[in-house]
Scaffold this motif. Structure first.
Motif, short mmCIF file in Angstrom:
data_model
loop_
_atom_site.label_atom_id
_atom_site.label_comp_id
_atom_site.label_asym_id
_atom_site.label_seq_id
_atom_site.Cartn_x
_atom_site.Cartn_y
_atom_site.Cartn_z
N SER A 31 3.96 10.15 -7.65
CA SER A 31 4.60 10.16 -8.57
C SER A 31 4.15 10.21 -9.86
O SER A 31 4.65 11.16 -10.55
CB SER A 31 5.83 9.03 -8.35
OG SER A 31 6.65 9.27 -9.59
N MET A 32 3.50 9.31 -10.22
CA MET A 32 2.52 9.53 -11.44
C MET A 32 1.84 10.80 -11.47
O MET A 32 2.05 11.53 -12.79
CB MET A 32 1.71 8.50 -11.67
CG MET A 32 0.85 8.42 -13.06
SD MET A 32 -0.15 6.99 -13.27
CE MET A 32 -1.24 7.17 -11.93
N ILE A 33 1.30 11.43 -10.53
CA ILE A 33 0.48 12.61 -10.62
C ILE A 33 1.35 13.85 -10.66
O ILE A 33 1.39 14.48 -11.58
CB ILE A 33 -0.45 12.93 -9.31
CG1 ILE A 33 -1.52 11.93 -9.53
CG2 ILE A 33 -0.93 14.42 -9.12
CD1 ILE A 33 -2.46 11.93 -8.23
N ARG A 34 2.85 13.76 -10.19
CA ARG A 34 3.42 14.90 -10.27
C ARG A 34 4.21 14.86 -11.66
O ARG A 34 4.61 16.09 -12.36
CB ARG A 34 5.01 14.68 -9.11
CG ARG A 34 4.30 14.63 -7.71
CD ARG A 34 5.30 14.50 -6.82
NE ARG A 34 6.64 15.07 -7.16
CZ ARG A 34 6.97 16.12 -6.45
NH1 ARG A 34 6.22 16.78 -5.57
NH2 ARG A 34 8.11 17.00 -6.58
N THR A 35 4.31 13.60 -12.41
CA THR A 35 4.97 13.73 -13.52
C THR A 35 3.88 14.09 -14.55
O THR A 35 4.31 15.18 -15.57
CB THR A 35 5.32 12.14 -13.84
OG1 THR A 35 6.22 11.49 -13.06
CG2 THR A 35 5.89 11.99 -15.47
N ALA A 36 2.53 13.83 -14.42
CA ALA A 36 1.47 14.43 -15.20
C ALA A 36 1.48 15.93 -15.15
O ALA A 36 1.17 16.59 -16.00
CB ALA A 36 0.11 13.84 -14.91
N LEU A 37 1.85 16.47 -14.06
CA LEU A 37 1.61 17.95 -13.66
C LEU A 37 3.06 18.67 -14.06
O LEU A 37 2.97 19.79 -14.09
CB LEU A 37 1.26 18.04 -12.35
CG LEU A 37 -0.11 17.91 -11.66
CD1 LEU A 37 -0.01 18.09 -10.39
CD2 LEU A 37 -1.00 18.57 -12.54
N GLY A 38 4.08 17.88 -14.36
CA GLY A 38 5.35 18.44 -14.81
C GLY A 38 6.15 18.75 -13.65
O GLY A 38 6.74 19.79 -13.67
N MET B 3 0.63 -1.08 0.08
CA MET B 3 0.01 0.00 0.04
C MET B 3 0.88 1.22 0.02
O MET B 3 0.71 2.26 -0.67
CB MET B 3 -0.99 0.01 1.02
CG MET B 3 -2.01 -1.08 1.29
SD MET B 3 -3.20 -0.77 -0.02
CE MET B 3 -2.84 -2.39 -1.24
N THR B 4 2.02 1.29 0.64
CA THR B 4 2.88 2.42 0.70
C THR B 4 3.28 2.55 -0.67
O THR B 4 3.55 3.81 -0.98
CB THR B 4 3.94 2.15 1.80
OG1 THR B 4 3.42 2.04 3.29
CG2 THR B 4 4.78 3.40 2.01
N SER B 5 3.74 1.65 -1.09
CA SER B 5 4.47 1.51 -2.76
C SER B 5 3.50 2.19 -3.68
O SER B 5 3.69 2.91 -4.47
CB SER B 5 4.93 0.34 -2.93
OG SER B 5 5.51 0.29 -4.33
N MET B 6 2.09 1.56 -3.58
CA MET B 6 1.14 2.13 -4.50
C MET B 6 0.90 3.48 -4.04
O MET B 6 0.52 4.37 -5.26
CB MET B 6 -0.20 1.24 -4.23
CG MET B 6 -0.24 -0.03 -4.76
SD MET B 6 -1.66 -0.92 -4.51
CE MET B 6 -2.80 0.19 -5.23
N TYR B 7 1.15 3.87 -2.97
CA TYR B 7 0.76 5.55 -2.55
C TYR B 7 1.79 6.46 -3.36
O TYR B 7 1.58 7.32 -3.97
CB TYR B 7 0.58 5.76 -1.06
CG TYR B 7 -0.07 7.03 -0.71
CD1 TYR B 7 -1.31 7.15 -0.57
CD2 TYR B 7 0.74 8.15 -0.58
CE1 TYR B 7 -1.99 8.23 -0.09
CE2 TYR B 7 0.30 9.44 -0.18
CZ TYR B 7 -1.15 9.51 0.06
OH TYR B 7 -1.58 10.68 0.32
N GLN B 8 3.07 6.06 -2.86
CA GLN B 8 4.35 6.62 -3.51
C GLN B 8 4.24 6.45 -5.13
O GLN B 8 4.43 7.64 -5.73
CB GLN B 8 5.33 5.91 -3.08
CG GLN B 8 5.58 6.23 -1.64
CD GLN B 8 6.94 5.47 -1.14
OE1 GLN B 8 7.27 4.62 -1.47
NE2 GLN B 8 7.45 5.89 0.20
N LYS B 9 3.81 5.65 -5.77
CA LYS B 9 3.82 5.59 -7.16
C LYS B 9 2.88 6.27 -7.63
O LYS B 9 2.80 6.96 -8.84
CB LYS B 9 3.93 4.03 -7.67
CG LYS B 9 5.04 3.36 -7.36
CD LYS B 9 5.06 1.99 -8.08
CE LYS B 9 6.32 1.21 -7.64
NZ LYS B 9 7.55 1.73 -8.22
N ASN B 10 1.64 6.34 -7.13
CA ASN B 10 0.45 7.36 -7.79
C ASN B 10 0.73 8.72 -7.54
O ASN B 10 0.55 9.37 -8.24
CB ASN B 10 -0.67 6.86 -7.04
CG ASN B 10 -1.47 5.73 -7.73
OD1 ASN B 10 -1.98 5.84 -8.91
ND2 ASN B 10 -1.28 4.45 -7.02
#
Length: 148
Positions: free
Chosen positions: A138-145, A129-136
């Protein structure tokens, strides 16, 4: 450069307002409470008459539905070869799921090996769950640039 409105209150865009993050948080809370119960079982292993306890399993699919009432996200099946949504698949039986974390006795005495296996599985689930939270995030941060 990405700029955010400085909103405060329930309509502010934070990870706490995203359904997936609410569900991950609920699962992590459940796993935290379960770890406490398992630790009590180990601590009372030599207590005469003590019976080990565990939390009832929770259907986190239902939890996710409850936290995403307004924003329902479903995959679109545009081709008959696409996999159907889980609620469209017939099941042999539909188990009733508890909405709360009930503690239920599991036997006469504490088996330390069993408690250690349960604690280890619980830790693995928590790490997932911790890994899923961190990866999501990170994905949002990447999408926002942000944070490249």
């Amino acid at each position: 450069m990405v700029r955010f409105n400085e909103q405060k209150g329930p309509n502010a865009m934070t990870t706490q307002n995203i359904g997936l993050f609410k569900a991950i948080g609920a699962k992590m809370n459940y796993l935290d409470q379960r770890q406490n119960v398992l630790a009590q079982n180990v601590a009372n292993a030599d207590t005469p008459g003590y019976r080990p306890h565990d939390l009832e399993k929770v259907d986190f699919g239902t939890v996710l539905k409850n936290v995403t009432k307004e924003n329902v996200v479903r995959p679109v099946t545009t081709d008959p070869r696409h996999m159907p949504a889980p609620n469209e698949v017939e099941t042999a039986r539909s188990p009733e799921m508890k909405k709360v974390y009930d503690v239920a006795p599991t036997g006469d005495a504490v088996v330390l090996e069993e408690q250690m296996v349960n604690a280890n599985k619980n830790q693995i689930d928590y790490n997932l769950m911790t890994s899923m939270y961190q990866k999501n995030v990170s994905m949002i941060r990447t999408a926002l640039g942000v944070g490249r």
